[in-house]
Design a protein around this motif. Structure first.
Motif, PDB file in Angstrom:
ATOM      1  N   LYS A  15     -51.325  38.723  38.218  1.00 50.60           N
ATOM      2  CA  LYS A  15     -51.318  40.177  38.051  1.00 50.60           C
ATOM      3  C   LYS A  15     -50.767  40.866  39.287  1.00 50.60           C
ATOM      4  N   ALA A  16     -51.196  40.413  40.474  1.00 50.07           N
ATOM      5  CA  ALA A  16     -50.698  40.998  41.721  1.00 50.07           C
ATOM      6  C   ALA A  16     -49.196  40.788  41.865  1.00 50.07           C
ATOM      7  N   GLU A  39     -59.618  41.253  42.718  1.00 50.45           N
ATOM      8  CA  GLU A  39     -58.227  41.582  42.977  1.00 50.45           C
ATOM      9  C   GLU A  39     -57.664  40.528  43.916  1.00 50.45           C
ATOM     10  N   TYR A  89     -52.842  44.301  47.029  1.00 49.34           N
ATOM     11  CA  TYR A  89     -51.497  44.382  46.483  1.00 49.34           C
ATOM     12  C   TYR A  89     -51.100  45.824  46.174  1.00 49.34           C
ATOM     13  N   ALA A  90     -52.099  46.698  45.931  1.00 53.01           N
ATOM     14  CA  ALA A  90     -51.777  48.088  45.630  1.00 53.01           C
ATOM     15  C   ALA A  90     -51.108  48.784  46.800  1.00 53.01           C
ATOM     16  N   GLU A 136     -55.664  36.755  38.620  1.00 53.12           N
ATOM     17  CA  GLU A 136     -55.494  37.922  39.497  1.00 53.12           C
ATOM     18  C   GLU A 136     -54.247  37.793  40.358  1.00 53.12           C
ATOM     19  N   HIS A 170     -47.035  40.608  39.472  1.00 55.17           N
ATOM     20  CA  HIS A 170     -46.388  41.570  38.567  1.00 55.17           C
ATOM     21  C   HIS A 170     -46.312  42.956  39.198  1.00 55.17           C
ATOM     22  N   HIS A 171     -47.381  43.376  39.881  1.00 58.10           N
ATOM     23  CA  HIS A 171     -47.450  44.745  40.392  1.00 58.10           C
ATOM     24  C   HIS A 171     -46.747  44.930  41.730  1.00 58.10           C
ATOM     25  N   ALA A 172     -46.703  43.894  42.570  1.00 56.22           N
ATOM     26  CA  ALA A 172     -46.321  44.142  43.961  1.00 56.22           C
ATOM     27  C   ALA A 172     -45.253  43.234  44.542  1.00 56.22           C
ATOM     28  N   TYR A 224     -47.239  38.868  31.306  1.00 56.57           N
ATOM     29  CA  TYR A 224     -46.583  39.797  32.222  1.00 56.57           C
ATOM     30  C   TYR A 224     -45.067  39.615  32.253  1.00 56.57           C
TER      31      TYR A 224
END
Length: 306
Positions: free
Chosen positions: A139-140, A84, A304-305, A136, A142-144, A177
């Motif tokens: 991806k982070a 991550e 990032y979560a 990764e 995109h999410h955060a 993404y």
């Protein structure tokens, strides 16, 4: 359809039960312990074969295969484990508002990044790990990361053998993404150790052609010359933390920071001070006109979560 980078797709197979081949002679083994015992008494080049699938390990000295087996958990993690990105904030020095983040690779089982990259370099997996780290980070983002914020992503120039192919996976992840390329700033790790400037120019050009920005990381007195900055044309320069730490108490450090600020301003380069841990360092960098800042004073890397 893009062609994969062969270097980035390198894998090391581990065959738990099979045949150890020494001087074209097969020696069956039933476990890694038995294989290690056989290897410890061999000095030749060897390889292993899975009789059922015909899968074969690379041919290499017995001592090297023994080392790979001893480190197989870390190697398997690099190739197939879960990672991550942790995000460390970067702020505008003039306003204090958040500019974006630097994405930093972390493993889910707490193996340190240093150990991961040392193992990757030792066993020829540095391209694979660097590629996974970039994926990764995307991806982070995109999410955060908010759409107006930027993400700094580290890369090692030596892992990108042919930018036209090796970076296609990274670009494909960005497209997957549905992210705008201008949200990403790719920064060179260990700028001072760069030897092949022409190759780095090619890498930078490939990123820029896809609408992304580029940065030099850990820049110090040995690298910040007009000639090098002119040749590489970075969009961002990050000053090595050793020049920022306690700069309020060191006249030579302040003189260097002032000179590099003047140089980068004349070239239209955005300047970032990293490693800030004290308010006095913030004051000096703000007074000198630095654009951005990063360090534990503003925030540590976090999942990032969160």
């Amino acid at each position: 359809m893009w062609s994969p980078c062969v270097a980035c797709s390198t894998t090391i197979p581990f065959i738990e039960r099979g045949l150890l081949v020494v001087n074209d002679q097969p020696h069956p083994y039933e476990s890694f312990d038995e294989l290690k015992a056989k290897l410890s008494s061999v000095e030749d080049n060897v390889y292993c074969v899975n009789p059922a699938t015909k899968q074969q390990t690379p041919i290499l000295p017995a001592v090297d295969l023994l080392e790979q087996i001893a480190n197989r958990d870390t190697i398997e993690l690099i190739q197939h484990g879960e990672f991550e990105s942790h995000l460390q904030p970067i702020i505008h020095l003039d306003s204090g508002e958040r500019f974006g983040y630097e994405a930093l690779l972390r493993s889910r089982n707490d193996v340190s990044p240093g150990e991961l990259f040392r193992a990757a370099n030792r066993f020829g997996l540095h391209s694979k790990l660097d590629q996974r780290a970039r994926a990764e980070a995307i991806k982070a983002t995109h999410h955060a990361v908010l759409p107006h914020e930027k993400t700094f992503i580290n890369f090692l120039p030596s892992t990108i053998y042919n930018p036209d192919y090796c970076l296609q996976h990274t670009f494909e992840v960005i497209d997957r993404y549905n992210l705008s390329p201008d949200r990403f700033i790719f920064e060179v790790v260990e700028t001072e150790k760069v030897q092949d400037v022409a190759h780095l120019q090619h890498v930078f050009s490939t990123y820029k052609k896809r609408g992304m920005k580029v940065a030099l990381d850990d820049v110090g007195a040995g690298f910040s010359t007009l000639d090098m900055l002119t040749r590489l044309e970075p969009d961002y320069v990050k000053i090595d933390r050793s020049y920022v730490s306690y700069c309020d108490e060191d006249a030579e450090k302040r003189a260097f920071l002032k000179n590099v600020r003047q140089l980068t301003r004349s070239m239209g380069i955005t300047l970032l001070a990293e490693g800030i841990e004290r308010s006095e360092e913030v004051d000096v960098c703000r007074e000198l006109g630095f654009d951005l800042a990063q360090g534990y004073y503003f925030g540590k890397p976090s999942p990032y979560a969160l």
